[in-house]
Design a protein around this motif. Structure first.
Motif, PDB file in Angstrom:
ATOM      1  N   GLY A 134      56.992  41.566 -46.057  1.00  8.34           N
ATOM      2  CA  GLY A 134      55.933  42.559 -45.974  1.00  8.34           C
ATOM      3  C   GLY A 134      54.745  42.123 -45.163  1.00  8.34           C
ATOM      4  O   GLY A 134      54.071  42.926 -44.534  1.00  8.34           O
ATOM      5  N   GLY A 135      54.457  40.826 -45.140  1.00  7.50           N
ATOM      6  CA  GLY A 135      53.315  40.350 -44.375  1.00  7.50           C
ATOM      7  C   GLY A 135      52.023  40.450 -45.161  1.00  7.50           C
ATOM      8  O   GLY A 135      51.836  41.341 -45.985  1.00  7.50           O
ATOM      9  N   PRO A 136      51.087  39.545 -44.918  1.00  9.34           N
ATOM     10  CA  PRO A 136      49.813  39.566 -45.647  1.00  9.34           C
ATOM     11  C   PRO A 136      48.880  40.642 -45.119  1.00  9.34           C
ATOM     12  O   PRO A 136      48.623  40.727 -43.923  1.00  9.34           O
ATOM     13  CB  PRO A 136      49.249  38.156 -45.383  1.00  9.34           C
ATOM     14  N   GLU A 137      48.367  41.478 -46.003  1.00  7.86           N
ATOM     15  CA  GLU A 137      47.512  42.593 -45.614  1.00  7.86           C
ATOM     16  C   GLU A 137      46.282  42.120 -44.848  1.00  7.86           C
ATOM     17  O   GLU A 137      45.847  42.761 -43.881  1.00  7.86           O
ATOM     18  CB  GLU A 137      47.091  43.369 -46.867  1.00  7.86           C
ATOM     19  N   GLU A 138      45.725  40.971 -45.235  1.00  7.84           N
ATOM     20  CA  GLU A 138      44.496  40.521 -44.596  1.00  7.84           C
ATOM     21  C   GLU A 138      44.722  40.120 -43.141  1.00  7.84           C
ATOM     22  O   GLU A 138      43.765  40.018 -42.363  1.00  7.84           O
ATOM     23  CB  GLU A 138      43.886  39.352 -45.374  1.00  7.84           C
ATOM     24  N   GLN A 139      45.977  39.912 -42.714  1.00  9.09           N
ATOM     25  CA  GLN A 139      46.266  39.554 -41.335  1.00  9.09           C
ATOM     26  C   GLN A 139      46.772  40.739 -40.513  1.00  9.09           C
ATOM     27  O   GLN A 139      47.083  40.589 -39.340  1.00  9.09           O
ATOM     28  CB  GLN A 139      47.301  38.433 -41.292  1.00  9.09           C
ATOM     29  N   LEU A 140      46.849  41.898 -41.128  1.00  9.06           N
ATOM     30  CA  LEU A 140      47.469  43.049 -40.484  1.00  9.06           C
ATOM     31  C   LEU A 140      46.432  43.898 -39.745  1.00  9.06           C
ATOM     32  O   LEU A 140      45.461  44.366 -40.343  1.00  9.06           O
ATOM     33  CB  LEU A 140      48.184  43.902 -41.529  1.00  9.06           C
ATOM     34  N   ASP A 141      46.634  44.105 -38.455  1.00  9.94           N
ATOM     35  CA  ASP A 141      45.848  45.044 -37.653  1.00  9.94           C
ATOM     36  C   ASP A 141      46.619  46.360 -37.639  1.00  9.94           C
ATOM     37  O   ASP A 141      47.517  46.560 -36.822  1.00  9.94           O
ATOM     38  CB  ASP A 141      45.648  44.490 -36.244  1.00  9.94           C
ATOM     39  N   ARG A 142      46.291  47.243 -38.567  1.00  5.01           N
ATOM     40  CA  ARG A 142      47.064  48.471 -38.733  1.00  5.01           C
ATOM     41  C   ARG A 142      47.030  49.352 -37.490  1.00  5.01           C
ATOM     42  O   ARG A 142      48.051  49.896 -37.071  1.00  5.01           O
ATOM     43  CB  ARG A 142      46.557  49.252 -39.951  1.00  5.01           C
ATOM     44  N   GLU A 143      45.871  49.513 -36.912  1.00  7.12           N
ATOM     45  CA  GLU A 143      45.756  50.403 -35.761  1.00  7.12           C
ATOM     46  C   GLU A 143      46.569  49.884 -34.580  1.00  7.12           C
ATOM     47  O   GLU A 143      47.285  50.642 -33.914  1.00  7.12           O
ATOM     48  CB  GLU A 143      44.283  50.547 -35.383  1.00  7.12           C
ATOM     49  N   LEU A 144      46.507  48.581 -34.317  1.00  6.96           N
ATOM     50  CA  LEU A 144      47.285  48.005 -33.227  1.00  6.96           C
ATOM     51  C   LEU A 144      48.773  48.138 -33.508  1.00  6.96           C
ATOM     52  O   LEU A 144      49.557  48.478 -32.607  1.00  6.96           O
ATOM     53  CB  LEU A 144      46.915  46.531 -33.037  1.00  6.96           C
ATOM     54  N   GLY A 145      49.180  47.871 -34.738  1.00  2.43           N
ATOM     55  CA  GLY A 145      50.592  48.004 -35.083  1.00  2.43           C
ATOM     56  C   GLY A 145      51.101  49.415 -34.866  1.00  2.43           C
ATOM     57  O   GLY A 145      52.214  49.617 -34.359  1.00  2.43           O
ATOM     58  N   GLU A 146      50.305  50.403 -35.241  1.00  2.00           N
ATOM     59  CA  GLU A 146      50.715  51.795 -35.059  1.00  2.00           C
ATOM     60  C   GLU A 146      50.811  52.159 -33.584  1.00  2.00           C
ATOM     61  O   GLU A 146      51.741  52.854 -33.155  1.00  2.00           O
ATOM     62  CB  GLU A 146      49.740  52.708 -35.790  1.00  2.00           C
ATOM     63  N   ARG A 147      49.845  51.708 -32.775  1.00  2.00           N
ATOM     64  CA  ARG A 147      49.883  52.003 -31.338  1.00  2.00           C
ATOM     65  C   ARG A 147      51.131  51.389 -30.700  1.00  2.00           C
ATOM     66  O   ARG A 147      51.829  52.044 -29.915  1.00  2.00           O
ATOM     67  CB  ARG A 147      48.626  51.447 -30.650  1.00  2.00           C
ATOM     68  N   ARG A 148      51.402  50.161 -31.034  1.00  2.00           N
ATOM     69  CA  ARG A 148      52.582  49.504 -30.475  1.00  2.00           C
ATOM     70  C   ARG A 148      53.874  50.163 -30.940  1.00  2.00           C
ATOM     71  O   ARG A 148      54.830  50.313 -30.165  1.00  2.00           O
ATOM     72  CB  ARG A 148      52.578  48.029 -30.853  1.00  2.00           C
ATOM     73  N   ALA A 149      53.919  50.555 -32.201  1.00  2.00           N
ATOM     74  CA  ALA A 149      55.125  51.199 -32.729  1.00  2.00           C
ATOM     75  C   ALA A 149      55.381  52.531 -32.026  1.00  2.00           C
ATOM     76  O   ALA A 149      56.527  52.855 -31.682  1.00  2.00           O
ATOM     77  CB  ALA A 149      54.999  51.398 -34.236  1.00  2.00           C
ATOM     78  N   ARG A 150      54.336  53.314 -31.806  1.00  2.00           N
ATOM     79  CA  ARG A 150      54.494  54.588 -31.099  1.00  2.00           C
ATOM     80  C   ARG A 150      54.991  54.347 -29.666  1.00  2.00           C
ATOM     81  O   ARG A 150      55.885  55.039 -29.172  1.00  2.00           O
ATOM     82  CB  ARG A 150      53.167  55.342 -31.089  1.00  2.00           C
ATOM     83  N   ALA A 151      54.415  53.339 -29.012  1.00  2.00           N
ATOM     84  CA  ALA A 151      54.824  53.037 -27.636  1.00  2.00           C
ATOM     85  C   ALA A 151      56.275  52.563 -27.587  1.00  2.00           C
ATOM     86  O   ALA A 151      57.057  52.984 -26.719  1.00  2.00           O
ATOM     87  CB  ALA A 151      53.903  51.974 -27.054  1.00  2.00           C
ATOM     88  N   ALA A 152      56.649  51.672 -28.519  1.00  2.00           N
ATOM     89  CA  ALA A 152      58.015  51.153 -28.537  1.00  2.00           C
ATOM     90  C   ALA A 152      59.017  52.260 -28.820  1.00  2.00           C
ATOM     91  O   ALA A 152      60.107  52.306 -28.221  1.00  2.00           O
ATOM     92  CB  ALA A 152      58.132  50.043 -29.574  1.00  2.00           C
ATOM     93  N   THR A 153      58.675  53.168 -29.718  1.00  2.00           N
ATOM     94  CA  THR A 153      59.605  54.246 -30.052  1.00  2.00           C
ATOM     95  C   THR A 153      59.796  55.187 -28.876  1.00  2.00           C
ATOM     96  O   THR A 153      60.920  55.631 -28.602  1.00  2.00           O
ATOM     97  CB  THR A 153      59.105  55.012 -31.282  1.00  2.00           C
ATOM     98  N   MET A 154      58.736  55.513 -28.157  1.00  2.00           N
ATOM     99  CA  MET A 154      58.919  56.373 -26.983  1.00  2.00           C
ATOM    100  C   MET A 154      59.785  55.690 -25.934  1.00  2.00           C
ATOM    101  O   MET A 154      60.624  56.327 -25.293  1.00  2.00           O
ATOM    102  CB  MET A 154      57.563  56.764 -26.398  1.00  2.00           C
ATOM    103  N   LEU A 155      59.612  54.383 -25.746  1.00  2.00           N
ATOM    104  CA  LEU A 155      60.497  53.655 -24.830  1.00  2.00           C
ATOM    105  C   LEU A 155      61.940  53.733 -25.327  1.00  2.00           C
ATOM    106  O   LEU A 155      62.870  53.998 -24.557  1.00  2.00           O
ATOM    107  CB  LEU A 155      60.036  52.207 -24.705  1.00  2.00           C
TER     108      LEU A 155
END
Length: 559
Positions: A365-386
């Motif tokens: 799951g990963g530690p919440e305090e190390q998670l950049d949610r906004e960056l993760g979402e942006r990258r996930a959207r970009a990867a999925t469109m690719l």
């Protein structure tokens, strides 16, 4: 931006190649939608959400195990391969679901679990009641224990979920379980086992199932010649060379050749995709060959960093592998066994690692305090469109179209995954797989966020409300809206299974390629905006900045 609505037609054509570039949506049935009100998702819940699936624009549903089960491993411990868990539905409701999906133009792929059964399976109960050397025990893998009275295991092998891979039965014999003790391994040297699975495949194919996802497809055949190797000796075997006694043995393809012969008797032929975590492309290609299962999952992109060079190498390798095997490529970022990719892409590298961002967290799951949610979402959207622009099949996991993150904060007494309880990956964060299996949020509020009338079987976090279908459906900038529009465009623009890299654009942090019909995909893996080629921008995963593509974003262009 172009907005499209594509309506599916009922399945009437006998298209044997429908799977080659299909978008397949994985449903984990206990966590999709609960119509009965017992906190567990069910077939009626799936039927109630078919309009949602149709509007999303998927071509097929992959249904994770729905069979009777004690849920020692999320349904992958199967009591009866030709029935439905009564908590999920009935065979009649299954038939109704198939008809409803087909009526909406959506095909159905079901999970089949051939390596092991549940310890509650009638065959295993009969094996325990029978003596050593009996035909009942020949269906599974029993061996005499060591020691004066068989009190020691036949070997010191470790199970995938932790602990010993051998379990005593009280008469000096032990049985093999590659996973949990409740999951005894079948003996695939037994003709009876082989024939029974052919009957199971026939049973579901006759009910209208269009294909099968084959769980741990590379593990069925085992060489258990005496003396059994030690755990240390097992680790020394070269699985890539086909030498490992327990995995990726060439003989497994004799089984799948029989399956393929059965599948090809149907019109159109039934499809299959292997879950085979194998070390080489050559081995994966064998599972994907037309004489075997026909397709095999590639987890290469799932395991990669958000990195242009890694993505390009993986795409090239997988397309070459598909051309060699005659299959189509498979692209996947998330499923029921791994941390959701929105979370992986928002996590930093592990301590002491300068690469593999997120890969260290694939099973965690990963530690919440190390998670950049906004960056993760942006990258996930970009990867999925690719992903959706690539030739081949795209496999999506329920909830990724909502941009869901992993749910890491689940109390130990509310967890269900045997990997958590048996200490799997304890050197990481030890959270197991429950965090990607939390029931979906359909509504913005309420006790289960619209999942059903009762408290769900896994707890949902408060932030689910803002990520729900209800919250996103009317927002043109939402991840759900992005998936809907991308899938509609994918259907319109797809043609053959080729792509051409645009070398004048693909440099550094940028990957760009064209598909036939003038479809161009550009992904910016960096942080600074980049120029786009000329043409009509059809869709972008993030808003353009002065006509330029921002970092961690993908745009589709019609040239």
């Amino acid at each position: 931006m172009t907005s499209l609505t594509v309506l599916s037609e009922p399945i009437t054509a006998r298209d044997a190649d429908w799977w080659r570039q299909a978008t397949v949506y994985q449903i984990y049935p206990r966590s999709f939608a609960d119509a009965s009100g017992d906190g567990i998702g069910d077939l009626a819940g799936i039927v109630s959400r078919i309009p949602y699936l149709r509007e999303l624009g998927v071509d097929a549903v992959w249904l994770s195990p729905f069979y009777p089960s004690a849920l020692a491993d999320g349904g992958y411990d199967v009591d009866d391969y030709r029935d439905v868990d009564p908590r999920i539905g009935t065979l009649e409701e299954f038939d109704e679901m198939v008809a409803a999906l087909h009526g909406a133009g959506i095909r159905l792929v079901v999970d089949i679990v051939p390596n092991h059964s549940s310890d509650r399976h009638e065959w295993f109960r009969a094996a325990l009641a029978a003596p050593k050397g009996s035909p009942e025990r020949e269906r599974y893998i029993f061996r005499d224990g060591k020691g004066e009275n068989g009190e020691l295991p036949p070997a010191d092998w470790e199970a995938a979920f932790g602990g010993l891979a051998w379990e005593p039965v009280g008469d000096g014999q032990w049985y093999l379980h590659t996973f949990a003790p409740e999951q005894p391994d079948f003996n695939w040297d037994s003709r009876e086992v082989r024939d029974d699975f052919l009957e199971t495949l026939r049973f579901w194919s006759d009910r209208g199932v269009d294909g099968f996802r084959v769980d741990v497809a590379n593990l069925l055949v085992k060489d258990l010649s005496e003396p059994l190797p030690s755990a240390a000796e097992l680790r020394a075997f070269d699985e890539a060379a086909g030498e490992h006694p327990l995995a990726s043995r060439d003989e497994v393809h004799e089984i799948y050749a029989e399956w393929r012969e059965l599948f090809d008797r149907y019109d159109p032929p039934r499809t299959a995709v292997a879950e085979a975590w194998v070390p080489t492309a050559r081995q994966r290609a064998r599972f994907a060959s037309p004489s075997s299962l026909g397709q095999a999952f590639s987890f290469d992109l799932l395991e990669a960093d958000f990195d242009a060079a890694q993505f390009r190498d993986i795409i090239d390798d997988n397309l070459a592998e598909s051309r060699a095997s005659g299959a189509s490529s498979t692209w996947v970022f998330s499923n029921h066994d791994v941390t959701r990719h929105a979370t992986r892409y928002g996590l930093p590298p592990r301590a002491g690692s300068t690469t593999k961002q997120g890969t260290e967290w694939v099973a965690q799951g990963g530690p919440e305090e190390q998670l950049d949610r906004e960056l993760g979402e942006r990258r996930a959207r970009a990867a999925t469109m690719l992903q959706l622009a690539l030739p081949g099949s795209a496999y999506l996991y329920q909830g990724e179209e909502l941009g869901l993150h992993e749910v890491a904060d689940i109390a130990p007494d509310e967890r269900q995954d045997p990997a958590f309880f048996r200490g799997l990956n304890a050197t990481k964060d030890g959270l197991g797989r429950d965090g990607c299996r939390v029931p979906l949020p359909w509504a913005s509020d309420g006790p289960s966020f619209g999942f059903g009338p009762a408290r769900p079987h896994l707890p949902q976090p408060e932030w689910f409300g803002a990520s729900s279908v209800e919250a996103q459906a009317g927002d043109p900038s939402s991840t759900l809206s992005l998936y809907r529009e991308a899938l509609a465009l994918r259907r319109e623009l797809q043609s053959d299974e080729t792509l051409e890299w645009l070398e004048e654009i693909s440099a550094g942090d940028v990957l760009a390629f064209s598909r036939p019909n003038g479809w161009v995909s550009v992904t910016n893996f960096g942080s600074a905006p980049v120029d786009l080629p000329d043409g009509e921008v059809l869709l972008s995963s993030s808003p353009l900045e002065g006509g330029r593509l921002p970092g961690a974003a993908t745009a589709w262009i019609r040239s």
